[in-house]
Motif scaffolding. Structure first.
Motif, PDB file in Angstrom:
ATOM      1  N   PHE A  96       0.826  -1.295  -0.203  1.00  0.00           N
ATOM      2  CA  PHE A  96      -0.037   0.390   0.555  1.00  0.00           C
ATOM      3  C   PHE A  96       0.898   0.936   0.450  1.00  0.00           C
ATOM      4  CE2 PHE A  96      -2.517  -3.437   1.659  1.00  0.00           C
ATOM      5  CZ  PHE A  96      -3.979  -3.382   1.430  1.00  0.00           C
ATOM      6  N   TYR A  97       0.516   2.496  -0.800  1.00  0.00           N
ATOM      7  CA  TYR A  97       0.652   3.242  -0.865  1.00  0.00           C
ATOM      8  C   TYR A  97      -0.608   4.680  -0.596  1.00  0.00           C
ATOM      9  CZ  TYR A  97       4.646   6.845  -2.322  1.00  0.00           C
ATOM     10  OH  TYR A  97       5.372   7.948  -2.612  1.00  0.00           O
ATOM     11  N   PHE A  98       0.125   5.528   0.198  1.00  0.00           N
ATOM     12  CA  PHE A  98      -0.788   6.966   1.281  1.00  0.00           C
ATOM     13  C   PHE A  98      -0.349   8.039   0.534  1.00  0.00           C
ATOM     14  CE2 PHE A  98      -1.549   2.833   3.110  1.00  0.00           C
ATOM     15  CZ  PHE A  98      -3.000   2.921   3.352  1.00  0.00           C
ATOM     16  N   VAL A  99      -1.561   8.696   0.097  1.00  0.00           N
ATOM     17  CA  VAL A  99      -0.620  10.278   0.409  1.00  0.00           C
ATOM     18  C   VAL A  99      -2.045  11.429  -0.046  1.00  0.00           C
ATOM     19  CG1 VAL A  99      -0.297  12.229  -1.341  1.00  0.00           C
ATOM     20  CG2 VAL A  99      -0.005   9.560  -2.096  1.00  0.00           C
ATOM     21  N   GLY A 100      -2.131  12.295   1.053  1.00  0.00           N
ATOM     22  CA  GLY A 100      -3.213  13.030   1.115  1.00  0.00           C
ATOM     23  C   GLY A 100      -3.317  13.889   2.979  1.00  0.00           C
ATOM     24  N   GLY A 101      -3.571  14.952   3.829  1.00  0.00           N
ATOM     25  CA  GLY A 101      -4.001  15.190   4.312  1.00  0.00           C
ATOM     26  C   GLY A 101      -2.974  15.994   5.380  1.00  0.00           C
ATOM     27  N   LYS A 102      -2.632  16.670   6.111  1.00  0.00           N
ATOM     28  CA  LYS A 102      -1.299  17.213   6.696  1.00  0.00           C
ATOM     29  C   LYS A 102      -0.477  16.540   6.768  1.00  0.00           C
ATOM     30  CE  LYS A 102      -4.517  21.675   7.875  1.00  0.00           C
ATOM     31  NZ  LYS A 102      -5.197  22.091   8.805  1.00  0.00           N
ATOM     32  N   GLN A 103       0.402  16.432   7.416  1.00  0.00           N
ATOM     33  CA  GLN A 103       1.721  15.535   8.355  1.00  0.00           C
ATOM     34  C   GLN A 103       1.062  15.093   9.649  1.00  0.00           C
ATOM     35  OE1 GLN A 103       4.127  15.236   6.364  1.00  0.00           O
ATOM     36  NE2 GLN A 103       4.252  13.171   7.443  1.00  0.00           N
ATOM     37  N   GLN A 104       0.105  16.302   9.790  1.00  0.00           N
ATOM     38  CA  GLN A 104       0.157  14.933  11.393  1.00  0.00           C
ATOM     39  C   GLN A 104      -1.178  13.802  11.153  1.00  0.00           C
ATOM     40  OE1 GLN A 104      -2.217  18.163  13.938  1.00  0.00           O
ATOM     41  NE2 GLN A 104      -2.793  16.336  15.346  1.00  0.00           N
ATOM     42  N   GLY A 119       1.056  -5.703  11.254  1.00  0.00           N
ATOM     43  CA  GLY A 119       0.981  -6.530   9.605  1.00  0.00           C
ATOM     44  C   GLY A 119       1.234  -6.022   8.108  1.00  0.00           C
ATOM     45  N   ILE A 120       0.335  -4.710   7.419  1.00  0.00           N
ATOM     46  CA  ILE A 120       0.096  -4.313   7.270  1.00  0.00           C
ATOM     47  C   ILE A 120       1.651  -3.486   6.483  1.00  0.00           C
ATOM     48  CG2 ILE A 120      -0.379  -2.306   7.869  1.00  0.00           C
ATOM     49  CD1 ILE A 120      -2.300  -1.285   6.017  1.00  0.00           C
ATOM     50  N   ASN A 121       1.635  -4.276   4.878  1.00  0.00           N
ATOM     51  CA  ASN A 121       2.990  -3.269   4.158  1.00  0.00           C
ATOM     52  C   ASN A 121       2.706  -2.043   3.624  1.00  0.00           C
ATOM     53  OD1 ASN A 121       5.207  -2.935   2.656  1.00  0.00           O
ATOM     54  ND2 ASN A 121       5.244  -5.429   1.565  1.00  0.00           N
ATOM     55  N   ILE A 122       2.559  -1.381   4.262  1.00  0.00           N
ATOM     56  CA  ILE A 122       2.432  -0.151   3.384  1.00  0.00           C
ATOM     57  C   ILE A 122       3.982   0.349   2.512  1.00  0.00           C
ATOM     58  CG2 ILE A 122       2.711   2.511   4.429  1.00  0.00           C
ATOM     59  CD1 ILE A 122       0.783   1.380   6.084  1.00  0.00           C
ATOM     60  N   VAL A 123       3.968   0.917   1.808  1.00  0.00           N
ATOM     61  CA  VAL A 123       5.968   0.741   1.019  1.00  0.00           C
ATOM     62  C   VAL A 123       6.185   2.142   0.832  1.00  0.00           C
ATOM     63  CG1 VAL A 123       5.775  -1.538  -0.011  1.00  0.00           C
ATOM     64  CG2 VAL A 123       4.672   0.905  -1.075  1.00  0.00           C
ATOM     65  N   GLY A 124       5.127   3.625   1.234  1.00  0.00           N
ATOM     66  CA  GLY A 124       5.095   4.617   0.923  1.00  0.00           C
ATOM     67  C   GLY A 124       4.397   5.568   1.480  1.00  0.00           C
ATOM     68  N   TYR A 125       3.934   6.579   2.203  1.00  0.00           N
ATOM     69  CA  TYR A 125       3.367   7.331   2.060  1.00  0.00           C
ATOM     70  C   TYR A 125       3.960   8.937   2.737  1.00  0.00           C
ATOM     71  CZ  TYR A 125       4.622   7.976   7.603  1.00  0.00           C
ATOM     72  OH  TYR A 125       5.414   7.421   8.891  1.00  0.00           O
ATOM     73  N   ARG A 126       2.976  10.256   2.312  1.00  0.00           N
ATOM     74  CA  ARG A 126       3.446  11.174   2.488  1.00  0.00           C
ATOM     75  C   ARG A 126       2.083  11.864   2.725  1.00  0.00           C
ATOM     76  NH1 ARG A 126       5.834  15.539  -1.749  1.00  0.00           N
ATOM     77  NH2 ARG A 126       4.127  16.838  -0.545  1.00  0.00           N
ATOM     78  N   ASN A 127       2.125  13.484   2.724  1.00  0.00           N
ATOM     79  CA  ASN A 127       0.940  14.495   3.479  1.00  0.00           C
ATOM     80  C   ASN A 127       0.244  14.751   1.639  1.00  0.00           C
ATOM     81  OD1 ASN A 127       2.504  16.957   2.425  1.00  0.00           O
ATOM     82  ND2 ASN A 127       3.917  16.838   4.363  1.00  0.00           N
ATOM     83  N   PHE A 152      -3.844   5.196  -2.240  1.00  0.00           N
ATOM     84  CA  PHE A 152      -4.998   5.351  -1.612  1.00  0.00           C
ATOM     85  C   PHE A 152      -4.892   7.136  -1.866  1.00  0.00           C
ATOM     86  CE2 PHE A 152      -5.738   1.822   0.320  1.00  0.00           C
ATOM     87  CZ  PHE A 152      -7.281   1.220  -0.026  1.00  0.00           C
ATOM     88  N   VAL A 153      -4.986   8.820  -2.126  1.00  0.00           N
ATOM     89  CA  VAL A 153      -5.001   9.146  -2.239  1.00  0.00           C
ATOM     90  C   VAL A 153      -6.100  10.377  -2.423  1.00  0.00           C
ATOM     91  CG1 VAL A 153      -4.500  11.950  -4.205  1.00  0.00           C
ATOM     92  CG2 VAL A 153      -3.677   9.390  -4.406  1.00  0.00           C
ATOM     93  N   ALA A 154      -5.821  10.809  -0.675  1.00  0.00           N
ATOM     94  CA  ALA A 154      -6.515  11.896   0.267  1.00  0.00           C
ATOM     95  C   ALA A 154      -6.152  13.722  -0.225  1.00  0.00           C
ATOM     96  CB  ALA A 154      -7.202  11.435   0.986  1.00  0.00           C
ATOM     97  N   MET A 155      -6.801  14.017  -1.281  1.00  0.00           N
ATOM     98  CA  MET A 155      -6.430  15.697  -1.253  1.00  0.00           C
ATOM     99  C   MET A 155      -7.728  16.540  -2.240  1.00  0.00           C
ATOM    100  SD  MET A 155      -3.005  14.472  -3.952  1.00  0.00           S
ATOM    101  CE  MET A 155      -2.717  16.495  -3.979  1.00  0.00           C
ATOM    102  N   GLY A 156      -8.776  15.573  -2.346  1.00  0.00           N
ATOM    103  CA  GLY A 156      -9.715  15.844  -2.704  1.00  0.00           C
ATOM    104  C   GLY A 156     -10.032  16.688  -4.448  1.00  0.00           C
ATOM    105  N   SER A 157     -11.191  16.353  -4.836  1.00  0.00           N
ATOM    106  CA  SER A 157     -11.571  16.371  -6.288  1.00  0.00           C
ATOM    107  C   SER A 157     -11.288  17.868  -6.632  1.00  0.00           C
ATOM    108  CB  SER A 157     -13.064  15.876  -6.469  1.00  0.00           C
ATOM    109  OG  SER A 157     -12.884  14.105  -6.562  1.00  0.00           O
ATOM    110  N   PRO A 158     -10.409  17.782  -8.240  1.00  0.00           N
ATOM    111  CA  PRO A 158      -9.984  16.990  -8.956  1.00  0.00           C
ATOM    112  C   PRO A 158      -9.081  17.024  -8.869  1.00  0.00           C
ATOM    113  CG  PRO A 158     -10.483  18.648 -10.678  1.00  0.00           C
ATOM    114  CD  PRO A 158     -11.226  19.259  -9.418  1.00  0.00           C
TER     115      PRO A 158
END
Length: 240
Positions: A96-104, A119-127, A152-158
């Motif tokens: 999994f890779y996650f992008v979005g939100g403030k750093q907190q 045990g979830i395998n998260i290979v990367g994430y950032r704000n 997963f990208v949480a930044m709002g559309s579009p």
């Protein structure tokens, strides 16, 4: 699989969360939540992005339209629930890779996911604050290099869909999903409507009561319902 075209937007009339997840896992591409606001606000660019990918019903307006066209078993699925169902199904076997939100927010999201899904395998994430074209390119290249199975990208559309489309060009063998403010909900910084409001398709009303500033956005639902009653949408099935 057949889709239904509602005012130029193609929506899959999925009948369960499981069907959405299995279809996305097979076809890959971007899962895009469709509600009345997204249909009303669609322009040539956003409409094309949706129609190239996997639009699913995430609003009472589109659901009413689907059911009026004979898709009685169609359901609406909240994006803030769907992403967690995807993780629950695949966290033992996929990356999994996650992008979005403030750093907190992203830090709290990752910490909570690791606690909830051992045990979830998260290979990367950032704000979600991308400050330059170079910063954006570095993110896209990082995803392409690490080749996550789910992004997963949480930044709002579009904004989130545009970013995921560029990611998809460099790494197509993945499930992508745009999440809007789901990380804020997941970490408790934004309260979601109680279950009764959700199951009775009144989540929009609950949110409006607690955020009166949303009145202009909710007016889109009124406009959408007016279109349905005046039969201006002309939804019809197409081959997907």
């Amino acid at each position: 699989m057949k889709r239904v075209n509602i005012k130029g937007i193609n929506i899959y009339p999925f009948v369960s969360q499981q069907q959405i997840i299995e279809y996305a896992n097979k076809e890959h591409g971007i899962l895009i939540a469709i509600n009345a606001e997204k249909i009303v606000n669609a322009n040539e660019q956003t409409r094309a992005i949706i129609n190239r990918n996997i639009g699913y019903c995430d609003g009472s307006g589109p659901l009413l339209c689907l059911r009026s066209m004979g898709y009685k078993d169609a359901i609406k699925v909240a994006g803030c629930e769907l992403w967690l169902s995807i993780i629950a199904k695949y966290y033992r076997e996929k990356t999994f890779y996650f992008v979005g939100g403030k750093q907190q927010i992203i830090d709290e999201t990752i910490a909570k996911l690791k606690e909830q899904f051992k045990g979830i395998n998260i290979v990367g994430y950032r704000n979600g604050y991308i400050s330059s074209a170079a910063d954006r390119l570095n993110l896209i290249e990082d995803v392409a290099q690490k080749k996550p199975d789910v992004v997963f990208v949480a930044m709002g559309s579009p904004k989130q869909e545009l970013l995921m489309e560029d990611m998809l060009k460099h790494h197509s063998n993945a499930i992508y999903q745009g999440l809007g403010g789901s990380f804020d909900v997941y970490t408790g910084h934004v309260k979601r409507a109680p279950r009764w409001w959700v199951t009775h398709h009144l989540e929009w009303a609950y949110r409006l009561m607690h955020q009166p500033s949303r009145i202009k956005r909710q007016a889109k639902l009124v406009k959408f319902m007016g279109w349905i009653m005046q039969q201006k949408l002309h939804p019809h099935p197409i081959e997907g």
